[in-house]
Design a protein around this motif. Sequence first.
Motif, PDB file in Angstrom:
ATOM      1  N   ALA A 173       0.854  -1.194   0.000  1.00  0.00           N
ATOM      2  CA  ALA A 173       0.000   0.000   0.000  1.00  0.00           C
ATOM      3  C   ALA A 173       0.889   1.242   0.000  1.00  0.00           C
ATOM      4  O   ALA A 173       1.939   1.278   0.656  1.00  0.00           O
ATOM      5  N   GLY A 174       0.493   2.255  -0.722  1.00  0.00           N
ATOM      6  CA  GLY A 174       1.260   3.491  -0.781  1.00  0.00           C
ATOM      7  C   GLY A 174       1.087   4.317   0.483  1.00  0.00           C
ATOM      8  O   GLY A 174       0.274   3.990   1.348  1.00  0.00           O
ATOM      9  N   PRO A 175       1.852   5.403   0.599  1.00  0.00           N
ATOM     10  CA  PRO A 175       1.712   6.290   1.761  1.00  0.00           C
ATOM     11  C   PRO A 175       0.285   6.810   1.893  1.00  0.00           C
ATOM     12  O   PRO A 175      -0.352   7.194   0.903  1.00  0.00           O
ATOM     13  N   SER A 176      -0.207   6.800   3.125  1.00  0.00           N
ATOM     14  CA  SER A 176      -1.575   7.247   3.384  1.00  0.00           C
ATOM     15  C   SER A 176      -1.654   7.783   4.799  1.00  0.00           C
ATOM     16  O   SER A 176      -0.663   7.790   5.535  1.00  0.00           O
ATOM     17  N   ALA A 177      -2.823   8.223   5.199  1.00  0.00           N
ATOM     18  CA  ALA A 177      -3.013   8.727   6.560  1.00  0.00           C
ATOM     19  C   ALA A 177      -2.853   7.617   7.592  1.00  0.00           C
ATOM     20  O   ALA A 177      -2.493   7.872   8.746  1.00  0.00           O
ATOM     21  N   VAL A 178      -3.125   6.376   7.187  1.00  0.00           N
ATOM     22  CA  VAL A 178      -2.990   5.236   8.102  1.00  0.00           C
ATOM     23  C   VAL A 178      -1.543   4.742   8.133  1.00  0.00           C
ATOM     24  O   VAL A 178      -0.971   4.534   9.206  1.00  0.00           O
ATOM     25  N   HIS A 179      -0.975   4.557   6.973  1.00  0.00           N
ATOM     26  CA  HIS A 179       0.413   4.110   6.860  1.00  0.00           C
ATOM     27  C   HIS A 179       1.218   5.211   6.158  1.00  0.00           C
ATOM     28  O   HIS A 179       1.196   5.317   4.931  1.00  0.00           O
ATOM     29  N   TRP A 180       1.912   6.034   6.941  1.00  0.00           N
ATOM     30  CA  TRP A 180       2.563   7.228   6.398  1.00  0.00           C
ATOM     31  C   TRP A 180       3.614   6.899   5.336  1.00  0.00           C
ATOM     32  O   TRP A 180       3.809   7.664   4.403  1.00  0.00           O
ATOM     33  N   LEU A 181       4.304   5.768   5.496  1.00  0.00           N
ATOM     34  CA  LEU A 181       5.326   5.373   4.524  1.00  0.00           C
ATOM     35  C   LEU A 181       4.926   4.120   3.747  1.00  0.00           C
ATOM     36  O   LEU A 181       5.756   3.502   3.097  1.00  0.00           O
ATOM     37  N   GLY A 182       3.667   3.754   3.816  1.00  0.00           N
ATOM     38  CA  GLY A 182       3.183   2.587   3.099  1.00  0.00           C
ATOM     39  C   GLY A 182       3.432   1.287   3.845  1.00  0.00           C
ATOM     40  O   GLY A 182       3.789   1.284   5.026  1.00  0.00           O
ATOM     41  N   THR A 183       3.257   0.184   3.137  1.00  0.00           N
ATOM     42  CA  THR A 183       3.453  -1.141   3.725  1.00  0.00           C
ATOM     43  C   THR A 183       4.387  -1.962   2.844  1.00  0.00           C
ATOM     44  O   THR A 183       4.640  -1.623   1.681  1.00  0.00           O
ATOM     45  N   ASP A 184       4.875  -3.083   3.399  1.00  0.00           N
ATOM     46  CA  ASP A 184       5.799  -3.932   2.658  1.00  0.00           C
ATOM     47  C   ASP A 184       5.069  -5.103   2.012  1.00  0.00           C
ATOM     48  O   ASP A 184       3.845  -5.100   1.890  1.00  0.00           O
ATOM     49  N   GLN A 185       5.825  -6.125   1.614  1.00  0.00           N
ATOM     50  CA  GLN A 185       5.237  -7.254   0.892  1.00  0.00           C
ATOM     51  C   GLN A 185       4.310  -8.105   1.751  1.00  0.00           C
ATOM     52  O   GLN A 185       3.557  -8.933   1.219  1.00  0.00           O
ATOM     53  N   TYR A 186       4.345  -7.934   3.057  1.00  0.00           N
ATOM     54  CA  TYR A 186       3.450  -8.673   3.949  1.00  0.00           C
ATOM     55  C   TYR A 186       2.377  -7.768   4.568  1.00  0.00           C
ATOM     56  O   TYR A 186       1.675  -8.184   5.481  1.00  0.00           O
TER      57      TYR A 186
END
Length: 265
Positions: A39-52
């Motif tokens: 997932a790309g950077p967002s309000a929930v995940h500021w730097l996105g998420t990884d492959q898991y």
Amino acid sequence: MKSLYIGSAMLLLLFLMVIVSFIGLPHSPTEMNIPDRFAGPSAVHWLGTDQYGRDVLSRIILASQSAFIVSFGGVGTGMLIGCMLGATAAYVKGTVGQLIMRMMDGFFAFPNLLLAMIIVAALGSGIYNVLIAIAVFSIPAFSRLMYGFVLEAQGFGYIKAAHSYDAGARRIIFTHLIPAALPRIGVQMSMALGTGILTETALSFLGLGVQPPHPSWGGMLNEAQGFLAVAPLYPIIPGIVIFIAVVGFNLVGDGLAEKQKEATS
């Protein structure tokens, strides 16, 4: 002096990151959420998420713990041992002094990373063995630094006065020589800390350092290389953090060296 302030500001950011890692993380750094992978950077995940689907920011913050603990622990241990060996070799001279310094010269024959890889390969992978490896290759630089300073300090007035009062070798070394060498030790330590972090990340990248599921900057780079086409931002983030840490320590070392030169001129 400008380099000292810039480097200090960079390191302050990283120290705040370490403090936050002990207080509380935005998300669990190990909890998987496959539907949210990459997932790309967002309000929930500021730097996105990884492959898991793990939060990258939380993993970056938690990885700062191992990077700084290993670097400071390894370099600090190497500094203590190296300074004692160098001061002893320069003070006692003779066969003992030459033997100590020839051993240090032998360690200088190996590049730091190669020596660390040899030590970790012999002891096994893991954060504590990486700390030992960093300590071992830090010893020669500090011993050489202290050796040169003690030889130079033999002509200082307060050292001659201490000899005239029959002060023992231990008292002269620990009470006079090592405290007087602290400015030079500070410069060397700052440079060595940058090397220590770079070594820890390199070994973790090779799978010899911090072991999963605990995150590490080098380990994140290793994981990201297989997903460059899918998530090009993923390897950039730990790379930037490593850059800030290494350059920050080197800038602080340069600034301390300039400050010391101004004080002695």
